[in-house]
Design a protein around this motif. Structure first.
Motif, short mmCIF file in Angstrom:
data_model
loop_
_atom_site.label_atom_id
_atom_site.label_comp_id
_atom_site.label_asym_id
_atom_site.label_seq_id
_atom_site.Cartn_x
_atom_site.Cartn_y
_atom_site.Cartn_z
N LEU A 41 0.82 -1.20 0.00
CA LEU A 41 0.00 0.00 0.00
C LEU A 41 0.86 1.26 0.00
O LEU A 41 0.52 2.26 -0.64
CB LEU A 41 -0.93 0.00 1.22
CG LEU A 41 -2.08 -1.02 1.20
CD1 LEU A 41 -2.77 -1.08 2.55
CD2 LEU A 41 -3.08 -0.68 0.10
N GLU A 42 1.99 1.20 0.71
CA GLU A 42 2.85 2.38 0.83
C GLU A 42 3.67 2.64 -0.43
O GLU A 42 3.79 3.78 -0.88
CB GLU A 42 3.80 2.22 2.02
CG GLU A 42 4.71 3.42 2.24
CD GLU A 42 5.56 3.28 3.50
OE1 GLU A 42 6.48 4.11 3.68
OE2 GLU A 42 5.32 2.34 4.29
N TYR A 43 4.23 1.58 -1.04
CA TYR A 43 5.16 1.77 -2.15
C TYR A 43 4.52 1.58 -3.52
O TYR A 43 5.11 1.96 -4.53
CB TYR A 43 6.36 0.83 -1.99
CG TYR A 43 7.23 1.21 -0.83
CD1 TYR A 43 8.20 2.20 -0.95
CD2 TYR A 43 7.07 0.62 0.42
CE1 TYR A 43 9.00 2.57 0.12
CE2 TYR A 43 7.86 0.98 1.50
CZ TYR A 43 8.82 1.95 1.34
OH TYR A 43 9.60 2.32 2.40
N ALA A 44 3.33 0.99 -3.57
CA ALA A 44 2.52 0.90 -4.79
C ALA A 44 3.23 0.24 -5.96
O ALA A 44 2.98 0.55 -7.11
CB ALA A 44 2.05 2.29 -5.21
N ALA A 45 4.15 -0.69 -5.67
CA ALA A 45 4.79 -1.44 -6.75
C ALA A 45 3.82 -2.49 -7.29
O ALA A 45 2.88 -2.92 -6.60
CB ALA A 45 6.06 -2.13 -6.24
#
Length: 252
Positions: free
Chosen positions: A180-184
């Motif tokens: 969710l934080e890095y959206a890779a």
């Protein structure tokens, strides 16, 4: 983001030719989390190595961001089953290893490495050596190493399979937060149906060798998810049961 069109892979040895994958059509949108499940020998890990550019396809086309995959790329990171940390390097130095290999300025990435370790609860272990860490902590370090260069694509080959059940679930929760934080864009290969349902937006079920896409199951459950006391646990259990039935009926 990731697109495979009619991808097949064959291996030839002294005994003949083995067809590992046949006619794979698969996409993963930007920021999507896709899990791949199937029985042993169906070509799951081979599929991941093809996407990573570690193996060439025998036929078909693989693209990431619209560009053909012809070899490993900096924007694509891969996390393996074993952490493969260098035993003589500290935790921090292991995380920074890809930066050094790429010839990038170490000093510019040091703060990011520290932030990643802090996020994973490893701030106090920066100077420790790998043998001083538990298996789960080592895999957290490996995950930090995979994220250090801000990859657009993260490929994961059964990264939690060697860990105990509780540690696996803890890391699954961490991975949801990291995603969710890095959206890779993430492609996870796993033997665990529960893990696939817990983590993925879609689950791809491969048939027995040669691996083909038998079905793709959408997991329309809000995050964060948990296998414990979760408001969506009934739906998670239903989807897990559906996947188990597919695999037992020859779907993996």
């Amino acid at each position: 983001m990731i697109q495979l069109s009619a991808v097949s892979k064959e291996f030839t040895n002294r005994k003949g030719t083995v067809r590992a994958l046949h006619g794979i059509d698969l996409t993963a949108a930007e920021g999507e989390f896709v899990a791949v499940v199937g029985r042993s020998g169906c070509g799951k890990s081979t599929l991941l190595r093809l996407i990573a550019g570690l193996l060439p396809p025998s036929s078909g086309d693989i693209r990431i961001g619209g560009l053909p995959v012809t070899g490993p790329r900096r924007e694509v990171a891969m996390l393996f089953q074993r952490p493969a940390l260098l035993p003589w390097r500290s935790v921090l130095d292991n995380v920074l290893l890809p930066v050094e290999i790429s010839g990038l300025p170490r000093a510019e990435y040091r703060d990011r490495a520290v932030r990643l370790l802090t996020t994973m609860g490893l701030d106090a272990f920066q100077r420790r050596l790998p043998h001083e860490l538990s298996g789960g902590m080592q895999q957290r370090v490996a995950l930090c190493r995979s994220l250090i260069q801000r990859p657009e694509v993260l490929l994961m080959d059964e990264p939690f399979s060697a860990l105990d059940a509780l540690t696996r679930e803890e890391l699954s929760v961490e991975l949801q937060r990291i995603h969710l934080e890095y959206a890779a864009t993430v492609v996870l290969v796993t033997h665990s149906v529960d893990e696939a349902v817990l983590l993925a937006d879609r689950v791809v079920v491969l048939s027995p060798r040669p691996g083909q896409v038998r079905t793709v199951l959408d997991i329309g459950i809000p995050r964060p998810r948990s296998l414990g006391h979760d408001v969506h646990r009934t739906e998670l259990a239903r989807l897990s049961a559906e996947l188990h039935e597919l695999l037992l009926s020859g779907g993996g």
